[in-house]
Design a protein around this motif. Structure first.
Motif, PDB file in Angstrom:
ATOM      1  N   ILE A  84       0.856  -1.188   0.000  1.00  0.00           N
ATOM      2  CA  ILE A  84       0.000   0.000   0.000  1.00  0.00           C
ATOM      3  C   ILE A  84       0.887   1.231   0.000  1.00  0.00           C
ATOM      4  CG2 ILE A  84      -1.747   1.309   1.255  1.00  0.00           C
ATOM      5  CD1 ILE A  84      -2.786  -1.315   2.370  1.00  0.00           C
ATOM      6  N   ARG A  85       0.803   1.991  -1.070  1.00  0.00           N
ATOM      7  CA  ARG A  85       1.613   3.198  -1.185  1.00  0.00           C
ATOM      8  C   ARG A  85       0.761   4.414  -0.867  1.00  0.00           C
ATOM      9  NH1 ARG A  85       4.263   1.333  -6.948  1.00  0.00           N
ATOM     10  NH2 ARG A  85       5.657  -0.252  -6.089  1.00  0.00           N
ATOM     11  N   PRO A  86       1.341   5.413  -0.206  1.00  0.00           N
ATOM     12  CA  PRO A  86       0.572   6.591   0.208  1.00  0.00           C
ATOM     13  C   PRO A  86       0.253   7.535  -0.951  1.00  0.00           C
ATOM     14  CG  PRO A  86       2.875   6.860   0.806  1.00  0.00           C
ATOM     15  CD  PRO A  86       2.750   5.466   0.246  1.00  0.00           C
ATOM     16  N   GLY A  87      -0.588   7.065  -1.875  1.00  0.00           N
ATOM     17  CA  GLY A  87      -1.030   7.921  -2.960  1.00  0.00           C
ATOM     18  C   GLY A  87      -1.945   9.003  -2.433  1.00  0.00           C
ATOM     19  N   PHE A  88      -2.377   9.884  -3.326  1.00  0.00           N
ATOM     20  CA  PHE A  88      -3.161  11.035  -2.869  1.00  0.00           C
ATOM     21  C   PHE A  88      -4.479  10.609  -2.242  1.00  0.00           C
ATOM     22  CE2 PHE A  88      -4.030  15.365  -2.394  1.00  0.00           C
ATOM     23  CZ  PHE A  88      -5.361  15.580  -2.686  1.00  0.00           C
ATOM     24  N   GLY A  89      -5.126   9.561  -2.773  1.00  0.00           N
ATOM     25  CA  GLY A  89      -6.401   9.128  -2.208  1.00  0.00           C
ATOM     26  C   GLY A  89      -6.262   8.686  -0.765  1.00  0.00           C
ATOM     27  N   ILE A  90      -5.247   7.865  -0.478  1.00  0.00           N
ATOM     28  CA  ILE A  90      -5.019   7.384   0.881  1.00  0.00           C
ATOM     29  C   ILE A  90      -4.555   8.525   1.787  1.00  0.00           C
ATOM     30  CG2 ILE A  90      -3.426   6.001   2.275  1.00  0.00           C
ATOM     31  CD1 ILE A  90      -3.747   3.760   0.262  1.00  0.00           C
ATOM     32  N   THR A  91      -3.670   9.355   1.274  1.00  0.00           N
ATOM     33  CA  THR A  91      -3.206  10.508   2.050  1.00  0.00           C
ATOM     34  C   THR A  91      -4.380  11.413   2.397  1.00  0.00           C
ATOM     35  OG1 THR A  91      -1.047  10.453   0.969  1.00  0.00           O
ATOM     36  CG2 THR A  91      -1.676  12.506   2.052  1.00  0.00           C
ATOM     37  N   GLN A  92      -5.266  11.614   1.428  1.00  0.00           N
ATOM     38  CA  GLN A  92      -6.429  12.470   1.649  1.00  0.00           C
ATOM     39  C   GLN A  92      -7.346  11.878   2.717  1.00  0.00           C
ATOM     40  OE1 GLN A  92      -9.343  12.824  -1.549  1.00  0.00           O
ATOM     41  NE2 GLN A  92      -9.297  15.034  -1.312  1.00  0.00           N
ATOM     42  N   MET A  93      -7.554  10.560   2.680  1.00  0.00           N
ATOM     43  CA  MET A  93      -8.377   9.925   3.705  1.00  0.00           C
ATOM     44  C   MET A  93      -7.768  10.149   5.088  1.00  0.00           C
ATOM     45  SD  MET A  93      -9.729   6.252   2.283  1.00  0.00           S
ATOM     46  CE  MET A  93     -10.327   6.026   0.617  1.00  0.00           C
ATOM     47  N   LYS A  94      -6.454   9.965   5.205  1.00  0.00           N
ATOM     48  CA  LYS A  94      -5.786  10.151   6.494  1.00  0.00           C
ATOM     49  C   LYS A  94      -5.954  11.582   6.998  1.00  0.00           C
ATOM     50  CE  LYS A  94      -2.202   6.589   6.014  1.00  0.00           C
ATOM     51  NZ  LYS A  94      -0.741   6.319   5.877  1.00  0.00           N
ATOM     52  N   GLU A  95      -5.795  12.547   6.092  1.00  0.00           N
ATOM     53  CA  GLU A  95      -5.912  13.942   6.492  1.00  0.00           C
ATOM     54  C   GLU A  95      -7.337  14.270   6.914  1.00  0.00           C
ATOM     55  OE1 GLU A  95      -4.441  16.120   3.161  1.00  0.00           O
ATOM     56  OE2 GLU A  95      -2.334  15.812   3.703  1.00  0.00           O
ATOM     57  N   ARG A  96      -8.310  13.727   6.191  1.00  0.00           N
ATOM     58  CA  ARG A  96      -9.705  13.980   6.545  1.00  0.00           C
ATOM     59  C   ARG A  96     -10.042  13.409   7.916  1.00  0.00           C
ATOM     60  NH1 ARG A  96     -12.350  12.808   0.642  1.00  0.00           N
ATOM     61  NH2 ARG A  96     -12.684  14.976   0.034  1.00  0.00           N
ATOM     62  N   VAL A  97      -9.632  12.160   8.157  1.00  0.00           N
ATOM     63  CA  VAL A  97      -9.948  11.515   9.433  1.00  0.00           C
ATOM     64  C   VAL A  97      -9.227  12.225  10.576  1.00  0.00           C
ATOM     65  CG1 VAL A  97      -9.749   9.380  10.757  1.00  0.00           C
ATOM     66  CG2 VAL A  97     -10.489   9.298   8.386  1.00  0.00           C
ATOM     67  N   ALA A  98      -8.029  12.734  10.312  1.00  0.00           N
ATOM     68  CA  ALA A  98      -7.287  13.457  11.351  1.00  0.00           C
ATOM     69  C   ALA A  98      -8.034  14.713  11.784  1.00  0.00           C
ATOM     70  CB  ALA A  98      -5.891  13.815  10.846  1.00  0.00           C
ATOM     71  N   ILE A  99      -8.771  15.329  10.864  1.00  0.00           N
ATOM     72  CA  ILE A  99      -9.536  16.532  11.187  1.00  0.00           C
ATOM     73  C   ILE A  99     -10.540  16.262  12.300  1.00  0.00           C
ATOM     74  CG2 ILE A  99     -11.289  18.141  10.291  1.00  0.00           C
ATOM     75  CD1 ILE A  99      -9.863  18.009   7.590  1.00  0.00           C
ATOM     76  N   ILE A 100     -11.099  15.046  12.347  1.00  0.00           N
ATOM     77  CA  ILE A 100     -12.114  14.716  13.354  1.00  0.00           C
ATOM     78  C   ILE A 100     -11.521  13.849  14.478  1.00  0.00           C
ATOM     79  CG2 ILE A 100     -14.031  14.959  11.749  1.00  0.00           C
ATOM     80  CD1 ILE A 100     -14.094  11.908  11.481  1.00  0.00           C
ATOM     81  N   ASN A 101     -10.192  13.885  14.599  1.00  0.00           N
ATOM     82  CA  ASN A 101      -9.482  13.161  15.669  1.00  0.00           C
ATOM     83  C   ASN A 101      -9.703  11.653  15.608  1.00  0.00           C
ATOM     84  OD1 ASN A 101      -8.534  15.617  16.775  1.00  0.00           O
ATOM     85  ND2 ASN A 101     -10.461  15.897  17.862  1.00  0.00           N
ATOM     86  N   GLY A 102      -9.933  11.135  14.407  1.00  0.00           N
ATOM     87  CA  GLY A 102     -10.121   9.702  14.238  1.00  0.00           C
ATOM     88  C   GLY A 102      -8.857   9.021  13.743  1.00  0.00           C
ATOM     89  N   LYS A 103      -8.984   7.739  13.439  1.00  0.00           N
ATOM     90  CA  LYS A 103      -7.852   6.963  12.941  1.00  0.00           C
ATOM     91  C   LYS A 103      -8.322   6.080  11.793  1.00  0.00           C
ATOM     92  CE  LYS A 103      -4.381   3.531  14.373  1.00  0.00           C
ATOM     93  NZ  LYS A 103      -3.905   2.667  15.479  1.00  0.00           N
ATOM     94  N   VAL A 104      -7.520   5.994  10.733  1.00  0.00           N
ATOM     95  CA  VAL A 104      -7.870   5.152   9.591  1.00  0.00           C
ATOM     96  C   VAL A 104      -6.711   4.216   9.282  1.00  0.00           C
ATOM     97  CG1 VAL A 104      -7.059   6.874   7.914  1.00  0.00           C
ATOM     98  CG2 VAL A 104      -8.687   5.111   7.194  1.00  0.00           C
ATOM     99  N   THR A 105      -7.029   2.963   8.981  1.00  0.00           N
ATOM    100  CA  THR A 105      -6.025   1.983   8.595  1.00  0.00           C
ATOM    101  C   THR A 105      -6.473   1.288   7.315  1.00  0.00           C
ATOM    102  OG1 THR A 105      -7.046   0.299  10.011  1.00  0.00           O
ATOM    103  CG2 THR A 105      -5.225   1.579  10.950  1.00  0.00           C
ATOM    104  N   PHE A 106      -5.507   0.666   6.620  1.00  0.00           N
ATOM    105  CA  PHE A 106      -5.777   0.041   5.337  1.00  0.00           C
ATOM    106  C   PHE A 106      -5.162  -1.361   5.310  1.00  0.00           C
ATOM    107  CE2 PHE A 106      -5.153   4.610   4.890  1.00  0.00           C
ATOM    108  CZ  PHE A 106      -6.354   5.007   4.301  1.00  0.00           C
ATOM    109  N   ASP A 107      -5.839  -2.271   4.612  1.00  0.00           N
ATOM    110  CA  ASP A 107      -5.333  -3.641   4.458  1.00  0.00           C
ATOM    111  C   ASP A 107      -5.677  -4.114   3.050  1.00  0.00           C
ATOM    112  OD1 ASP A 107      -4.783  -6.374   4.507  1.00  0.00           O
ATOM    113  OD2 ASP A 107      -5.416  -6.607   6.593  1.00  0.00           O
ATOM    114  N   GLY A 108      -4.648  -4.423   2.254  1.00  0.00           N
ATOM    115  CA  GLY A 108      -4.875  -4.831   0.871  1.00  0.00           C
ATOM    116  C   GLY A 108      -4.600  -6.295   0.607  1.00  0.00           C
ATOM    117  N   ARG A 109      -4.576  -7.123   1.664  1.00  0.00           N
ATOM    118  CA  ARG A 109      -4.214  -8.530   1.477  1.00  0.00           C
ATOM    119  C   ARG A 109      -5.333  -9.348   0.852  1.00  0.00           C
ATOM    120  NH1 ARG A 109      -2.046  -9.685   7.467  1.00  0.00           N
ATOM    121  NH2 ARG A 109      -3.868  -8.351   7.856  1.00  0.00           N
TER     122      ARG A 109
END
Length: 223
Positions: free
Chosen positions: A178-203
């Motif tokens: 999983i590479r930190p492309g803009f879509g994943i980076t954007q999700m992380k930034e959005r969730v950080a705004i609401i003090n949440g946490k996001v994780t990803f699993d591509g297996r």
């Protein structure tokens, strides 16, 4: 010919969704730049104040006033940009109804089978939190179609005594790395705004997991 016509119609509709997502990503980049600019200025101002506070308290006070003004302007700029990102689908609808409407539209324009399990009991979300949840799900669905070539997506909105949980799992190709492309980076930034946490699993397919604390109180004052 009928089948081809349907496929072309589906492609056109999906292309329109992708174009909308591109515009939102542009706005997200504007937010990123606005926040970065504001924080850089504030950081420089704080450093200057630290140097002044012992040798010239009055000048330090004036510097703090400037920092306060810059901070308030930065907050105002971010709010203005975030309001541009508020999904029209959320206007006049509950979050659950808005999500069902959006997911039905995706089902209608593609072959994707979407299972939606909403078990949040009257969540007291602020507008910003609703925006983030809506956009995370929309981004995940788009990625499932464009990159994972998935035929099925399961979306679970669950809760524990301490947090709201959002899991989005597709049956697509998945990714080994999983590479930190803009879509994943954007999700992380959005969730950080609401003090949440996001994780990803591509297996196995692709899984997006979001945790939103229930004691979270967004300091954006219900944008």
């Amino acid at each position: 010919m009928g089948s081809l016509s349907i496929e072309l119609k589906n492609y056109a509709a999906l292309s329109e969704k992708i174009a909308e997502n591109r515009e939102r990503k542009r706005i997200a980049r504007d937010i990123h730049d606005t926040v970065g600019h504001a924080l850089t200025g504030i950081s420089a101002g704080v450093d200057a104040t630290k140097m002044l506070i012992d040798i010239n308290p009055q000048a330090a006070k004036e510097q703090l006033n400037k920092i306060s003004i810059a901070t308030k302007q930065g907050i105002k700029d971010v709010r203005k940009t975030l309001n541009q990102m508020r999904p029209g689908a959320l206007n006049g609808y509950t979050l659950e109804a808005s999500l069902k409407k959006m997911l039905q539209e995706y089902s209608d324009i593609s072959h994707l089978q979407i299972n939606f399990d909403y078990e949040w009991q009257q969540p007291d979300f602020e507008k910003t939190t609703e925006n983030v949840i809506f956009r995370i799900i929309e981004e995940a669905i788009t990625n499932s179609l464009r990159h994972g070539h998935a035929s099925k997506v399961n979306i679970y909105c669950l809760e524990t005594p301490a947090a709201y949980l959002l899991n989005i799992q597709d049956n697509g190709a998945g990714v080994k790395m999983i590479r930190p492309g803009f879509g994943i980076t954007q999700m992380k930034e959005r969730v950080a705004i609401i003090n949440g946490k996001v994780t990803f699993d591509g297996r196995q397919g692709f899984l997006v997991s979001v945790v939103i604390p229930k004691n979270n109180k967004n300091e954006e004052e219900k944008i």
